[in-house]
Motif scaffolding. Structure first.
Motif, mmCIF file in Angstrom:
data_model
loop_
_atom_site.group_PDB
_atom_site.id
_atom_site.type_symbol
_atom_site.label_atom_id
_atom_site.label_comp_id
_atom_site.label_asym_id
_atom_site.label_seq_id
_atom_site.Cartn_x
_atom_site.Cartn_y
_atom_site.Cartn_z
ATOM 1 N N GLY A 33 0.830 -1.192 0.000
ATOM 2 C CA GLY A 33 0.000 0.000 0.000
ATOM 3 C C GLY A 33 0.858 1.232 0.000
ATOM 4 N N PRO A 34 0.220 2.415 0.039
ATOM 5 C CA PRO A 34 0.986 3.663 -0.067
ATOM 6 C C PRO A 34 1.958 3.878 1.096
ATOM 7 C CG PRO A 34 -1.327 4.088 0.375
ATOM 8 C CD PRO A 34 -1.210 2.641 0.089
ATOM 9 N N PHE A 35 1.764 3.189 2.199
ATOM 10 C CA PHE A 35 2.636 3.464 3.341
ATOM 11 C C PHE A 35 3.648 2.346 3.587
ATOM 12 C CE2 PHE A 35 -1.553 5.456 4.189
ATOM 13 C CZ PHE A 35 -1.165 6.705 3.753
ATOM 14 N N ASP A 36 3.787 1.442 2.599
ATOM 15 C CA ASP A 36 4.814 0.416 2.720
ATOM 16 C C ASP A 36 6.079 0.947 2.100
ATOM 17 O OD1 ASP A 36 3.481 -1.741 3.956
ATOM 18 O OD2 ASP A 36 2.278 -1.905 2.140
ATOM 19 N N GLN A 37 7.130 0.956 2.857
ATOM 20 C CA GLN A 37 8.374 1.505 2.371
ATOM 21 C C GLN A 37 9.505 0.717 2.982
ATOM 22 O OE1 GLN A 37 8.035 5.449 3.817
ATOM 23 N NE2 GLN A 37 7.781 4.794 5.908
ATOM 24 N N LEU A 41 6.382 0.527 9.174
ATOM 25 C CA LEU A 41 5.806 1.384 10.202
ATOM 26 C C LEU A 41 5.305 0.557 11.370
ATOM 27 C CD1 LEU A 41 3.775 3.795 7.931
ATOM 28 C CD2 LEU A 41 6.008 4.168 8.952
ATOM 29 N N MET A 46 0.736 2.864 11.490
ATOM 30 C CA MET A 46 0.093 2.472 10.250
ATOM 31 C C MET A 46 -1.421 2.644 10.358
ATOM 32 S SD MET A 46 0.640 1.335 7.244
ATOM 33 C CE MET A 46 1.490 -0.025 6.491
ATOM 34 N N LYS B 122 4.199 9.286 10.469
ATOM 35 C CA LYS B 122 4.868 8.047 10.100
ATOM 36 C C LYS B 122 5.981 7.699 11.069
ATOM 37 C CE LYS B 122 4.727 7.607 5.082
ATOM 38 N NZ LYS B 122 5.525 7.724 3.868
ATOM 39 N N ASN B 125 7.106 6.988 16.287
ATOM 40 C CA ASN B 125 7.729 6.051 17.220
ATOM 41 C C ASN B 125 9.180 6.385 17.535
ATOM 42 O OD1 ASN B 125 7.744 5.246 14.404
ATOM 43 N ND2 ASN B 125 9.064 3.586 15.078
ATOM 44 N N LEU B 409 9.166 -2.116 -4.639
ATOM 45 C CA LEU B 409 9.488 -1.770 -3.261
ATOM 46 C C LEU B 409 8.314 -1.982 -2.293
ATOM 47 C CD1 LEU B 409 12.045 -0.069 -1.836
ATOM 48 C CD2 LEU B 409 10.162 1.496 -1.498
ATOM 49 N N SER B 410 7.133 -1.458 -2.668
ATOM 50 C CA SER B 410 5.980 -1.572 -1.763
ATOM 51 C C SER B 410 5.629 -3.025 -1.512
ATOM 52 C CB SER B 410 4.762 -0.868 -2.359
ATOM 53 O OG SER B 410 5.056 0.443 -2.683
ATOM 54 N N TYR B 413 8.315 -4.907 0.763
ATOM 55 C CA TYR B 413 8.283 -4.612 2.191
ATOM 56 C C TYR B 413 6.957 -4.980 2.832
ATOM 57 C CZ TYR B 413 12.951 -2.920 2.195
ATOM 58 O OH TYR B 413 14.318 -2.874 2.110
ATOM 59 N N ALA B 414 5.877 -4.966 2.044
ATOM 60 C CA ALA B 414 4.602 -5.436 2.579
ATOM 61 C C ALA B 414 4.703 -6.933 2.872
ATOM 62 C CB ALA B 414 3.479 -5.161 1.597
ATOM 63 N N ARG B 417 6.709 -7.557 5.995
ATOM 64 C CA ARG B 417 6.006 -7.177 7.214
ATOM 65 C C ARG B 417 4.848 -8.129 7.522
ATOM 66 N NH1 ARG B 417 3.221 -2.522 5.881
ATOM 67 N NH2 ARG B 417 1.598 -4.017 5.471
ATOM 68 N N PHE B 450 10.530 -5.239 11.814
ATOM 69 C CA PHE B 450 11.875 -5.198 11.232
ATOM 70 C C PHE B 450 12.640 -6.498 11.383
ATOM 71 C CE2 PHE B 450 11.277 -0.630 12.407
ATOM 72 C CZ PHE B 450 11.215 -0.172 11.120
#
Lengths: 307, 529
Positions: A33-37, A41, A46, B122, B125, B409-410, B413-414, B417, B450
């Motif tokens: 999604g737009p906040f995956d980098q 997060l 998130m 963002k 934290n 990239l998105s 990392y998705a 996670r 992470f």
């Protein structure tokens, strides 16, 4: 004619609606999604973000919400350029893309048209072969090669033009991007005109015009060219729509703030609203230009009539 | 039509006047790696934004030209003996660009705003060490319970959850920069737009057009304005590093934040010492997902790590723009032990390492008859693909059969996670602050975001916990080094390379100092035409 144009425009509304719907859901099929980098997060952070942008709602609600906003002309906030709305981004970039696109189109028509006519009149001569060679070159060499080479030669080595960047109303900054954009179009148009011209020159009405003893310029310039311009016209509709909505390659290499980049950037960043905004714009442009071409057809070709 | 013509004329005249006005002023054309996503210090997260915001705003403490910590709005501070309370004394001449004073209250407002869940910050934290910050950000406590208090206009007291030796270092991060409360109240999210944006740093915002440029001019209200030499900055975004290079060679930009790696050798020859390569606070690694067999076997992980020729990667794949890494914490961090821990075989020859790797894999049950099959996941990029291909070749003598899974990239990392479906996955970490904790916390078992190696070692967690409570810096460093020792023994993530920064700096630009944080505040530089 007017009622025809109106009918066509109304008919385009469902088409655009379907495009928007497909694009909306296709975009969400892509993972992430737009906040995956690079930096993941915190779940809470998130969740806060998702809520701030309404992404926590069920998808169908988001879809209805988007349609509702769109109906009022609101394209939503950009997810990645967080200080801007999609309207602001597209509103700033579109005039620049259109400016470049129109310039490239005009250049391509003049240059490509002239080359095509000359080649047709001197069929199988060295001039003809040269035009075909140039046209083949223009089509085959991709713009991601042409652009850096132009920038390197004229910007870095000769230092006669800026290597990149944009300034409003600066011809120097427009020159290289416009040439890059126009080059493949020149090639296509020259080939199209040449082919159609050869055919037109052999057609009955041109032979008749010649038989009447009309001067060559008149025969070629009016009677033959008019017929020969039809295939170019049909090509121009989609081509113009593509040119006017910007080119990701040219914009990236020359550093131009048009809207071409938003499509690719938006898709990669999952900037849903920005992608949707560009989809809407491109769809509208395609519809309008196809309509324009059809109307021009009637103006150019006496055999075509709309009622 | 007439209207257009008139508009054009106006614009041309404006342009001419603008050009005349700026002819004498020193303008710094600063190549940036891209656009800022936002100028809101509470929504910011990228390095690009860090550079820009550093020029616009001044925090309690700042980074100086060499990247060290220096007083900013705060001229001095004291820490209580238990390491929990910080008292900052603010300068009395700090002003916003609208000439109003910068007060302790502005910092209270700002820190509360970043913790407010509604802000959608963002990077909230990063400031969780502040008392009650985490609970507030999760919506469990009221905003005013945050451990930040204005004792008076010039005194700010910050209370922490636990002693945090890197706290002052943390305050140099852009998330700690203040916002101007009246403009946030007045304009809402639009307070960052040119015209609305009120800043307290050496520069003020003039304009920002995405994909074009961001322009700022010297802020005359800034307390140290007299020593700011550059009058105007144009930040130019370059997605394509080669584009910045061309414009640098054409004399159109004074510096580039990054150069195209594949051209590094030829750039070195052409541009000589205009190319700056400096160690940078970051590590590039391969996470080995220990949640699944056979990667839960430390012998398999160590064998894979041993067989990687890091020198080859650094020199051949990255043309010397990265350094071989034998530890997770890169060299150059503060608050750490003198001799940083490293992998036991860091100094062994590749041949010996390969033999040992084959032996270890054999012990784990893999060999020519039973080859280890694995998949390397990476995010789409030329460098990452080349690295993965090279590593697959290095593992081939071990009888390892590699397939690849490339995602953008998105998606990459998705996956890391959420699904965690990877076996070996490329990842990297750039430190937010120069402290070993900022690297080692990646492997804590309570950090699923992470911990891509799925490392679950109570001993490691305990050491990290102890270090967090330790106020004696030397003792803390020893605890952290012990933790890294465990990490290196178990290699849940295989360190491969340390990042380095590669910048182009024109000889006209004076005062650029290479440093491990890669920070280059414009206020300390000058242009010499």
């Amino acid at each position: 004619m007017l009622s025809y144009a109106l009918r066509r425009l109304l008919g385009a509304v469902p088409t655009i609606f379907v495009i928007i719907t497909i694009a909306f859901f296709l975009m969400r099929v892509a993972p992430g999604g737009p906040f995956d980098q690079e930096r993941t997060l915190e779940p809470q952070v998130m969740a806060n973000l998702q809520a701030a942008f309404g992404l926590d709602l069920p998808l169908w609600q988001q879809y209805l919400r988007y349609l509702g906003n769109l109906a009022t002309g609101d394209l939503g906030p950009s997810f990645v350029y967080r200080d801007f709305s999609v309207q602001q981004l597209l509103g700033a970039g579109l005039p620049i893309s259109v400016q470049l696109g129109v310039s490239a189109l005009v250049l391509a028509l003049i240059l490509g048209g002239t080359l095509g006519v000359i080649a047709a009149l001197r069929q199988n001569s060295p001039v003809d072969y040269l035009v075909i060679a140039v046209a083949t070159f223009g089509i085959t060499v991709p713009n991601f090669v042409v652009a850096p080479v132009l920038s390197l030669v004229f910007g870095v080595w000769l230092s006669v033009l800026p290597a990149g960047g944009w300034q409003d109303f600066s011809l120097a900054h427009m020159a290289l991007p416009v040439i890059t954009l126009a080059l493949p179009q020149v090639a296509v148009i020259a080939r199209l005109i040449r082919g159609a011209m050869l055919e037109a020159l052999r057609s009955d009405h041109v032979r008749t015009a010649r038989a009447y003893g009309l001067p060559l310029t008149m025969v070629v310039g009016v009677h033959a060219l008019r017929a020969a311009s039809l295939p170019v016209l049909s090509y121009l509709g989609p081509a113009a729509a593509a040119l006017l909505t910007g080119s990701v390659v040219v914009e990236t290499i020359f550093g131009i703030p048009g809207i071409g980049r938003y499509f690719v950037q938006g898709a990669l960043n999952r900037d849903y609203t920005l992608v949707m905004g560009t989809v809407v714009i491109v769809a509208v442009f395609v519809v309008i230009f196809n309509l324009l071409v059809d109307l021009l057809y009637a103006a150019v070709d006496p055999r075509v009539r709309y009622g | 039509m007439r209207r257009t013509a008139r508009l054009t004329m106006t614009a041309l005249v404006a342009l001419a006047l603008g050009a005349a006005a700026h002819a004498e002023a020193a303008t710094y054309y600063r190549g940036s790696s891209g656009d800022p996503e936002t100028l809101d210090t509470h929504k910011t997260s990228t390095v690009v934004e860090a550079h820009i915001l550093r020029d616009l705003l001044e925090g309690l403490v700042i980074n100086d030209a060499k990247g060290g910590i220096a007083p900013g709005v705060a001229t001095s501070w004291e820490v209580s003996d238990d390491g929990l309370t910080y008292m900052f004394h603010l300068r009395d001449d700090a002003k916003w660009s609208d000439d109003s004073p910068v007060t302790a209250g502005d910092f209270v407002y700002s820190l509360r705003r970043i913790m407010n869940p509604e802000t959608g910050a963002k990077y909230a934290n990063i400031l969780y060490p502040i008392k009650n910050a985490e609970a507030i950000n999760k919506g469990d406590m009221a905003l005013d319970s945050l451990g930040v208090e204005a004792v008076d206009d010039q005194t700010l007291q910050i209370t922490l959850e636990a002693p945090t030796p890197y706290f002052v270092e943390l305050l140099t991060h852009q998330t700690s920069l203040p916002v101007h409360p009246p403009s946030v109240e007045k304009f809402g999210n639009a307070f960052v737009q040119p015209g609305n944006f009120v800043s307290n740093g050496p520069y003020k915002l003039v304009s920002f057009t995405p994909n074009d440029k961001l322009v700022m001019e010297k802020n005359p209200s800034f307390h140290d304005a007299d020593s700011v030499a550059i009058d105007r900055i144009e930040y130019l975004p370059f997605e394509e590093r080669a584009t910045c290079l061309r414009r640098f060679e054409a004399g159109e930009v004074h510096s580039c934040q990054e150069v195209p790696r594949e051209q590094l050798a030829s750039i070195k020859t052409r541009l000589g010492d205009q190319l700056h390569v400096a160690p940078f606070l970051g590590t590039y690694y391969y996470a080995v997902n220990g949640a699944h067999a056979p990667f839960d076997d430390v012998r398999v992980r160590q064998a894979l790590s041993m067989a990687v020729d890091r020198e080859f990667l650094a020199e051949e794949i990255f043309s010397g723009s990265m350094l071989p890494a034998y530890s997770l914490v890169p060299p150059g961090v503060s608050n750490y032990v003198e001799d940083q821990p490293e992998l036991a075989y860091a100094h062994d020859s590749m041949l010996d390492r390969e033999d040992e790797a084959i032996r270890l894999l054999g012990e784990a049950g893999f060999g020519p008859d039973n080859p280890l099959k694995l998949e390397i996941s990476y995010n789409t990029a030329e460098d990452h693909r080349n690295t993965a291909t090279a590593i697959a070749e290095m593992w081939r003598p071990l009888g390892v059969e590699v397939t690849f899974n490339q995602r953008d990239l998105s998606a990459h990392y998705a996956m890391l996670r959420d699904d965690k479906s990877h076996q070996i996955a490329r990842a990297g970490w750039i430190g937010d602050y120069a402290d070993p904790q900022n690297f080692l916390f990646l492997n804590q078992s309570d950090n699923p975001g992470f911990n891509y190696g799925a490392y679950d070692n109570p001993e490691y967690d305990e050491l990290m916990g102890k270090a967090a409570m330790e106020t004696d810096l030397d003792k803390r460093a020893a605890l952290l080094a012990q933790a890294e020792g465990l990490f290196l023994r178990d290699v849940p993530q295989i360190p491969l390379l340390y990042y380095s920064s590669t910048s182009l700096v024109s000889p006209k630009l004076k005062g650029w100092e290479d440093n491990v944080r890669n920070v280059h505040p414009t206020r300390f530089m000058s242009i010499d035409d």
